[in-house]
Write a protein that holds these residues in place. Structure first.
Motif, PDB file in Angstrom:
ATOM      1  N   GLN A 262       0.831  -1.203   0.000  1.00 49.14           N
ATOM      2  CA  GLN A 262       0.000   0.000   0.000  1.00 49.14           C
ATOM      3  C   GLN A 262       0.869   1.258   0.000  1.00 49.14           C
ATOM      4  O   GLN A 262       0.526   2.269  -0.635  1.00 49.14           O
ATOM      5  CB  GLN A 262      -0.946   0.008   1.202  1.00 49.14           C
ATOM      6  N   SER A 263       1.977   1.217   0.696  1.00 48.91           N
ATOM      7  CA  SER A 263       2.907   2.349   0.695  1.00 48.91           C
ATOM      8  C   SER A 263       3.510   2.553  -0.691  1.00 48.91           C
ATOM      9  O   SER A 263       3.625   3.692  -1.171  1.00 48.91           O
ATOM     10  CB  SER A 263       4.019   2.107   1.723  1.00 48.91           C
ATOM     11  N   ASP A 264       3.886   1.453  -1.345  1.00 49.69           N
ATOM     12  CA  ASP A 264       4.438   1.536  -2.701  1.00 49.69           C
ATOM     13  C   ASP A 264       3.404   2.079  -3.683  1.00 49.69           C
ATOM     14  O   ASP A 264       3.731   2.894  -4.555  1.00 49.69           O
ATOM     15  CB  ASP A 264       4.908   0.155  -3.162  1.00 49.69           C
ATOM     16  N   ILE A 265       2.150   1.633  -3.540  1.00 46.81           N
ATOM     17  CA  ILE A 265       1.083   2.110  -4.436  1.00 46.81           C
ATOM     18  C   ILE A 265       0.844   3.602  -4.228  1.00 46.81           C
ATOM     19  O   ILE A 265       0.670   4.359  -5.194  1.00 46.81           O
ATOM     20  CB  ILE A 265      -0.213   1.311  -4.199  1.00 46.81           C
TER      21      ILE A 265
ATOM     22  N   ILE B 233       2.593   8.888 -10.777  1.00 49.96           N
ATOM     23  CA  ILE B 233       1.776   8.782 -11.987  1.00 49.96           C
ATOM     24  C   ILE B 233       0.938  10.037 -12.185  1.00 49.96           C
ATOM     25  O   ILE B 233       0.815  10.549 -13.308  1.00 49.96           O
ATOM     26  CB  ILE B 233       0.886   7.520 -11.919  1.00 49.96           C
ATOM     27  N   ASP B 234       0.362  10.538 -11.101  1.00 48.72           N
ATOM     28  CA  ASP B 234      -0.450  11.746 -11.202  1.00 48.72           C
ATOM     29  C   ASP B 234       0.396  12.912 -11.724  1.00 48.72           C
ATOM     30  O   ASP B 234      -0.035  13.676 -12.602  1.00 48.72           O
ATOM     31  CB  ASP B 234      -1.043  12.079  -9.836  1.00 48.72           C
ATOM     32  N   ASP B 235       1.589  13.043 -11.192  1.00 52.34           N
ATOM     33  CA  ASP B 235       2.494  14.106 -11.644  1.00 52.34           C
ATOM     34  C   ASP B 235       2.869  13.911 -13.114  1.00 52.34           C
ATOM     35  O   ASP B 235       2.884  14.870 -13.899  1.00 52.34           O
ATOM     36  CB  ASP B 235       3.751  14.114 -10.769  1.00 52.34           C
ATOM     37  N   TRP B 236       3.154  12.668 -13.489  1.00 54.07           N
ATOM     38  CA  TRP B 236       3.541  12.369 -14.880  1.00 54.07           C
ATOM     39  C   TRP B 236       2.394  12.700 -15.829  1.00 54.07           C
ATOM     40  O   TRP B 236       2.611  13.277 -16.907  1.00 54.07           O
ATOM     41  CB  TRP B 236       3.926  10.899 -14.987  1.00 54.07           C
TER      42      TRP B 236
ATOM     43  N   GLU C 296      -1.444   3.503 -21.777  1.00 56.73           N
ATOM     44  CA  GLU C 296      -0.413   2.939 -22.656  1.00 56.73           C
ATOM     45  C   GLU C 296       0.920   3.658 -22.442  1.00 56.73           C
ATOM     46  O   GLU C 296       1.980   3.021 -22.364  1.00 56.73           O
ATOM     47  CB  GLU C 296      -0.861   3.068 -24.111  1.00 56.73           C
ATOM     48  N   LYS C 297       0.872   4.988 -22.336  1.00 59.23           N
ATOM     49  CA  LYS C 297       2.106   5.756 -22.152  1.00 59.23           C
ATOM     50  C   LYS C 297       2.757   5.462 -20.806  1.00 59.23           C
ATOM     51  O   LYS C 297       3.979   5.316 -20.716  1.00 59.23           O
ATOM     52  CB  LYS C 297       1.807   7.247 -22.273  1.00 59.23           C
ATOM     53  N   ILE C 298       1.927   5.372 -19.757  1.00 64.86           N
ATOM     54  CA  ILE C 298       2.461   5.055 -18.432  1.00 64.86           C
ATOM     55  C   ILE C 298       3.098   3.674 -18.427  1.00 64.86           C
ATOM     56  O   ILE C 298       4.206   3.470 -17.894  1.00 64.86           O
ATOM     57  CB  ILE C 298       1.348   5.128 -17.367  1.00 64.86           C
ATOM     58  N   MET C 299       2.421   2.705 -19.011  1.00 67.90           N
ATOM     59  CA  MET C 299       2.956   1.345 -19.038  1.00 67.90           C
ATOM     60  C   MET C 299       4.212   1.264 -19.899  1.00 67.90           C
ATOM     61  O   MET C 299       5.174   0.565 -19.561  1.00 67.90           O
ATOM     62  CB  MET C 299       1.885   0.371 -19.541  1.00 67.90           C
ATOM     63  N   ASP C 300       4.222   1.982 -21.004  1.00 67.14           N
ATOM     64  CA  ASP C 300       5.405   2.002 -21.859  1.00 67.14           C
ATOM     65  C   ASP C 300       6.580   2.652 -21.129  1.00 67.14           C
ATOM     66  O   ASP C 300       7.719   2.175 -21.209  1.00 67.14           O
ATOM     67  CB  ASP C 300       5.095   2.762 -23.155  1.00 67.14           C
TER      68      ASP C 300
ATOM     69  N   HIS D 101       3.904  -4.599 -12.444  1.00 72.21           N
ATOM     70  CA  HIS D 101       2.683  -4.401 -13.230  1.00 72.21           C
ATOM     71  C   HIS D 101       1.471  -4.242 -12.313  1.00 72.21           C
ATOM     72  O   HIS D 101       0.651  -3.328 -12.492  1.00 72.21           O
ATOM     73  CB  HIS D 101       2.464  -5.580 -14.185  1.00 72.21           C
ATOM     74  N   ILE D 102       1.345  -5.104 -11.328  1.00 69.17           N
ATOM     75  CA  ILE D 102       0.200  -5.047 -10.412  1.00 69.17           C
ATOM     76  C   ILE D 102       0.176  -3.723  -9.654  1.00 69.17           C
ATOM     77  O   ILE D 102      -0.859  -3.039  -9.582  1.00 69.17           O
ATOM     78  CB  ILE D 102       0.236  -6.238  -9.432  1.00 69.17           C
ATOM     79  N   LEU D 103       1.307  -3.322  -9.095  1.00 66.12           N
ATOM     80  CA  LEU D 103       1.356  -2.084  -8.307  1.00 66.12           C
ATOM     81  C   LEU D 103       1.102  -0.862  -9.186  1.00 66.12           C
ATOM     82  O   LEU D 103       0.384   0.062  -8.784  1.00 66.12           O
ATOM     83  CB  LEU D 103       2.712  -1.965  -7.612  1.00 66.12           C
ATOM     84  N   THR D 104       1.659  -0.871 -10.398  1.00 71.75           N
ATOM     85  CA  THR D 104       1.461   0.259 -11.315  1.00 71.75           C
ATOM     86  C   THR D 104       0.014   0.341 -11.755  1.00 71.75           C
ATOM     87  O   THR D 104      -0.581   1.429 -11.821  1.00 71.75           O
ATOM     88  CB  THR D 104       2.381   0.125 -12.539  1.00 71.75           C
ATOM     89  N   ARG D 105      -0.585  -0.786 -12.035  1.00 67.84           N
ATOM     90  CA  ARG D 105      -2.001  -0.830 -12.440  1.00 67.84           C
ATOM     91  C   ARG D 105      -2.907  -0.273 -11.333  1.00 67.84           C
ATOM     92  O   ARG D 105      -3.795   0.549 -11.578  1.00 67.84           O
ATOM     93  CB  ARG D 105      -2.398  -2.270 -12.744  1.00 67.84           C
ATOM     94  N   LEU D 106      -2.699  -0.741 -10.127  1.00 68.76           N
ATOM     95  CA  LEU D 106      -3.535  -0.295  -9.007  1.00 68.76           C
ATOM     96  C   LEU D 106      -3.360   1.199  -8.753  1.00 68.76           C
ATOM     97  O   LEU D 106      -4.332   1.922  -8.495  1.00 68.76           O
ATOM     98  CB  LEU D 106      -3.204  -1.095  -7.754  1.00 68.76           C
ATOM     99  N   ALA D 107      -2.122   1.683  -8.842  1.00 69.38           N
ATOM    100  CA  ALA D 107      -1.874   3.107  -8.644  1.00 69.38           C
ATOM    101  C   ALA D 107      -2.534   3.932  -9.741  1.00 69.38           C
ATOM    102  O   ALA D 107      -3.134   4.983  -9.475  1.00 69.38           O
ATOM    103  CB  ALA D 107      -0.365   3.366  -8.615  1.00 69.38           C
ATOM    104  N   PHE D 108      -2.440   3.455 -10.981  1.00 73.33           N
ATOM    105  CA  PHE D 108      -3.063   4.181 -12.100  1.00 73.33           C
ATOM    106  C   PHE D 108      -4.573   4.270 -11.902  1.00 73.33           C
ATOM    107  O   PHE D 108      -5.175   5.328 -12.111  1.00 73.33           O
ATOM    108  CB  PHE D 108      -2.745   3.480 -13.425  1.00 73.33           C
ATOM    109  N   MET D 109      -5.201   3.168 -11.496  1.00 76.53           N
ATOM    110  CA  MET D 109      -6.651   3.187 -11.319  1.00 76.53           C
ATOM    111  C   MET D 109      -7.055   4.139 -10.189  1.00 76.53           C
ATOM    112  O   MET D 109      -8.092   4.803 -10.268  1.00 76.53           O
ATOM    113  CB  MET D 109      -7.171   1.778 -11.029  1.00 76.53           C
TER     114      MET D 109
END
Length: 330
Positions: free
Chosen positions: A115-118, A125-128, A158-162, A225-233
């Motif tokens: 949860q801390s990592d997310i 991600i928000d800043d990006w 797509e851009k975030i994942m790339d 992938h899991i942590l990035t996905r959850l943070a993006f959502m």
């Protein structure tokens, strides 16, 4: 479920499949209400699995890799060719050896770290997005009143994942989940990593394919992938000003309706109309029910809005959640 007991199956003459019917090139019928036809394309005793090619409807051409015990989900025409007795015995032996389940509990300490990592990834991600994806739609109706992906949000994902070297994994995972989350070991591998992260306990079968965590699908990459996905959502839902997400889920059975089963990921829909249509289809079985609940944003893993694969065949306003044993409905 065994659909062969239904009157419509009796009129068609279909009978339950057995391992003996796994002859390469044979035609089988999925035990769904539409009796989806498939062709057996491969049978691998070493991984206790068989593969089929879908021959009808929206998934025509898709390849599903399934465990041998899933043969009970199919039907076949009586008198169809059968494997030799020696081949049947070999398949039965390997199926019994791998048809075993195990449990990985969700550790609270690991959950706190995840949860801390997310939370940190959410800030990044928000800043990006503020710097690289200007003008994203930020009103709740884009999710609550839509049925198809939003081009701007799907491009942003797509851009975030790339940027994180995860774009191909994200596309492959989404396509696999949209076609059949039970096929192969892709989704199962993520489910095991969810438990390693403390996000959701794992209850399910042992891995059949030793290559599941090799190469680009290694555990560290799956974790990212899991942590990035959850943070993006969480960023997406925060931008849409949705503290909770109203979701529907329809289930049906020829036996009985049980409490939610831990499948790691749970499919639901944002559309009441879609849920009602599924309920109507469920009336072909013995019992069906439709549920609704407000879901916390931290359970959302992906949705149709930013994931085109979830709408490539069906426009069902789908949302995919992390399973939660404490939730009342799903």
């Amino acid at each position: 479920m065994r659909y062969a007991q239904h009157n419509d199956d009796i009129s068609k003459g279909l009978i339950p499949c057995e391992l003996a019917h796994l002859v390469i090139g044979a035609t089988l019928y999925l035990g769904d209400p539409r009796r989806t036809p498939v062709r057996v394309s491969k049978c691998d005793p070493n991984t206790a699995s068989f593969s089929v090619t879908i021959c009808g409807f929206e998934d025509r051409g898709a390849e599903w890799n399934l465990p041998l015990w899933d043969i009970s989900k199919f039907l076949v025409v009586p008198g169809s060719p059968c494997l030799a007795q020696s081949e049947q015995r070999a398949l039965a032996k390997n199926s019994a050896a791998m048809n075993r389940c195990f449990h990985i509990p969700a550790d609270e300490t690991l959950l706190e770290k995840s949860q801390s990592d997310i939370a940190q990834l959410k800030i990044e991600i928000d800043d990006w997005l503020h710097r690289n994806c200007v003008g994203l739609p930020e009103h709740p109706e884009v999710l609550l009143e839509n049925m198809v992906p939003d081009e701007q949000w799907s491009t942003a994902l797509e851009k975030i994942m790339d940027y994180n070297d995860l774009a191909q994994m994200d596309r492959d995972f989404a396509m696999n989940f949209a076609s059949n989350p039970s096929a192969g070991e892709v989704v199962k591998g993520h489910r095991i990593v969810l438990a390693d992260l403390g996000l959701c306990p794992y209850k399910g079968h042992v891995l059949r394919d030793p290559r599941t965590f090799e190469g680009d699908w290694s555990k560290p990459r799956r974790r990212r992938h899991i942590l990035t996905r959850l943070a993006f959502m969480r960023v997406l839902l925060s931008r849409l000003r949705l503290p909770e997400v109203p979701l529907y889920r329809t289930i049906y059975s020829n036996d009985r309706l049980d409490e939610p089963r831990n499948t790691g990921f749970v499919s639901a829909t944002l559309s009441q109309d879609v849920a009602m249509a599924m309920l109507e289809a469920g009336k072909k079985t013995r019992v069906a029910a439709m549920y609704w609940q407000q879901v916390a944003p931290d359970r959302l893993f992906m949705s149709f809005l930013e994931t085109p694969a979830l709408s490539s065949h069906y426009q069902e306003a789908e949302a995919v959640l992390l399973f939660s044993p404490s939730e009342p409905a799903f």
